[in-house]
Write a protein that holds these residues in place. Sequence first.
Motif, mmCIF file in Angstrom:
data_model
loop_
_atom_site.group_PDB
_atom_site.id
_atom_site.type_symbol
_atom_site.label_atom_id
_atom_site.label_comp_id
_atom_site.label_asym_id
_atom_site.label_seq_id
_atom_site.Cartn_x
_atom_site.Cartn_y
_atom_site.Cartn_z
ATOM 1 N N THR A 101 0.048 25.765 -6.601
ATOM 2 C CA THR A 101 -1.312 26.690 -6.199
ATOM 3 C C THR A 101 -1.186 28.041 -6.445
ATOM 4 O O THR A 101 -2.138 28.835 -7.040
ATOM 5 C CB THR A 101 -2.174 26.211 -4.922
ATOM 6 N N LYS A 102 -0.095 28.588 -6.021
ATOM 7 C CA LYS A 102 0.083 30.038 -6.131
ATOM 8 C C LYS A 102 0.175 30.448 -7.609
ATOM 9 O O LYS A 102 -0.316 31.486 -7.932
ATOM 10 C CB LYS A 102 1.565 30.511 -5.444
ATOM 11 N N ALA A 103 1.041 29.623 -8.303
ATOM 12 C CA ALA A 103 1.242 29.999 -9.667
ATOM 13 C C ALA A 103 -0.222 29.687 -10.501
ATOM 14 O O ALA A 103 -0.615 30.496 -11.057
ATOM 15 C CB ALA A 103 2.257 28.675 -10.218
ATOM 16 N N MET A 104 -1.187 28.787 -10.163
ATOM 17 C CA MET A 104 -2.179 28.580 -10.760
ATOM 18 C C MET A 104 -3.363 29.777 -10.690
ATOM 19 O O MET A 104 -3.958 30.183 -11.323
ATOM 20 C CB MET A 104 -3.006 27.345 -10.237
ATOM 21 N N LYS A 105 -3.136 30.314 -9.202
ATOM 22 C CA LYS A 105 -3.892 31.588 -8.844
ATOM 23 C C LYS A 105 -3.381 32.839 -9.854
ATOM 24 O O LYS A 105 -4.395 33.497 -10.519
ATOM 25 C CB LYS A 105 -3.656 31.880 -7.558
ATOM 26 N N GLU A 110 -0.241 27.235 6.356
ATOM 27 C CA GLU A 110 -0.441 26.931 7.657
ATOM 28 C C GLU A 110 -0.004 25.685 8.138
ATOM 29 O O GLU A 110 0.618 25.198 9.141
ATOM 30 C CB GLU A 110 -2.116 27.037 7.856
ATOM 31 N N MET A 111 -0.235 24.571 7.056
ATOM 32 C CA MET A 111 0.237 23.294 7.306
ATOM 33 C C MET A 111 1.912 23.247 7.469
ATOM 34 O O MET A 111 2.351 22.315 8.167
ATOM 35 C CB MET A 111 -0.209 22.335 6.180
ATOM 36 N N LEU A 112 2.380 24.172 6.612
ATOM 37 C CA LEU A 112 3.753 24.051 6.506
ATOM 38 C C LEU A 112 4.412 24.654 7.710
ATOM 39 O O LEU A 112 5.232 24.067 8.594
ATOM 40 C CB LEU A 112 4.330 25.000 5.387
ATOM 41 N N ASP A 113 3.767 25.515 8.567
ATOM 42 C CA ASP A 113 4.211 26.314 9.858
ATOM 43 C C ASP A 113 3.758 25.119 10.856
ATOM 44 O O ASP A 113 4.860 25.021 11.722
ATOM 45 C CB ASP A 113 3.165 27.316 10.127
ATOM 46 N N ARG A 114 2.852 24.304 10.904
ATOM 47 C CA ARG A 114 2.796 23.415 11.875
ATOM 48 C C ARG A 114 3.829 22.256 11.708
ATOM 49 O O ARG A 114 4.409 21.891 12.580
ATOM 50 C CB ARG A 114 1.486 22.532 11.632
ATOM 51 N N SER A 153 -3.349 27.798 -1.120
ATOM 52 C CA SER A 153 -2.072 28.006 -0.764
ATOM 53 C C SER A 153 -2.184 28.649 0.503
ATOM 54 O O SER A 153 -1.064 28.131 1.310
ATOM 55 C CB SER A 153 -1.493 29.438 -1.554
ATOM 56 N N ARG A 154 -3.158 29.370 1.231
ATOM 57 C CA ARG A 154 -3.022 29.890 2.486
ATOM 58 C C ARG A 154 -3.050 28.384 3.284
ATOM 59 O O ARG A 154 -2.237 28.327 4.446
ATOM 60 C CB ARG A 154 -4.202 30.636 2.754
#
Lengths: 320, 133
Positions: A59-63, A287-291, A282-283
């Motif tokens: 998603t970061k690349a798409m952005k 967050e999901m990655l943090d959890r 991406s954000r």
Amino acid sequence: MAMAALRREGRRFAAPLISPQPIRSSLIAEEQAPLGVRSISTQVVRNRMKSVKNIQKITKAMKMVAASKLRAIQTRAENSRGLWQPFTALLGDAPSVDVKKNVIVTISSDKGLCGGINSTSVKISKAMHKLTAGPEKETKYVILGEKAKAQLIRDSKKDIELSITELQKNPLNYTQVSVLADDILKNVEYDALRIIFNKFHSVVSFLPTMSTVLSPEVVEREAESGGKLGDLDSYEIEGGETKGEILQNLAEFQFSCVLFNAVLENACSEQGARMSAMDSSSRNAGEMLDRLTLTYNRTRQASITTELIEIISGASALEG
Amino acid sequence: MTLNLCVLTPNRIVWDSEVKEIILSTNSGQIGVLPNHAPIATAVDIGILRIRLNDQWLTMALMGGFARIGNNEITVLVNDAEKGSDIDPQEAQQTLEIAEANLRKAEGRRQIIEANLALRRARARVEAINGIS
């Protein structure tokens, strides 16, 4: 603490060591392991983390891709804005003119993942359709873009006159759009054309807009009756055989200019909406990655603690 | 009292400034526009537009469109426009020759019409260069 609890209970501590919060997100993981064994394995959580991280990268690349495409197309859209202003100055933009045959031209994108812009365009087209419906009046759709076609074909199939997709295969230029405009004008009878698109105000704001193009006969009628179009009469029309012929050419030219501008603006809005959708995506993935990382660490520590307890209890059992 | 001239194409604004006088070629001939002209809306043919700024004439090749002349404001909307100074003489001459050759080769009404249009466009460009000198 673990030793005292062991002496009290005499069995392993597994699930209670993991605090309640991660259980929510790892509920799916628990189903995969049989009950009674360590319920969440670090392997499962690690797989999830890997897939979420991949999604975040994509998603970061798409952005970034959307941002660069936006930059390229934005200057062209702004340049084409000046083109239809003289038409509005001459002929006026009259959305409220009552006509028998309306044609609604809906402009949308071909690809998805661009936020809600296509749904808003379709919603407004449907509202316009309802607004202009009535006895002896008919309203037809001309659809540009795959997304609006998919949505409108479900309930208004009989009202769709023409649908065109894959506009953006080649970079947009005026000749292509004027050929398209010609096509539409030839195949569709109309008194008024209403073009619905998303106007690009800034990277975060796109407003659905409607431009009206009236057919030459209606323009003549309105010009005689006065009002905004009454100014048209004060201009002497030159350069052709009859006034009607000039007005027809003018209407066709106006339609192709307005369509060109509308298509460019919609493309800008699409890229902008995609940028913001991918950014929030991406954000969320972050967050999901943090959890998930917290869950992973807790799981890891729980399994280490369990091993320690086993070893220690085994050793203390040996000692007696 | 000067005229304000705006020449717009779908891709960009070609000219936007004040001029003293212009000569425009329409379907029914050439018209000259001085300040305080009567309001006119006219179709513009494929041809050249001459602009006078302070005794200096400038030529531009226009590829058909519309012009609106209001109270000292001229707006010209065309499919394409090129300033005479931006056109390369050699290349324009070559395009003209290619267009003439295509016209001779063309068969079928549609090809003939297209070849004719291409020829007129090429000719307008060549005239734009010659007009300056």
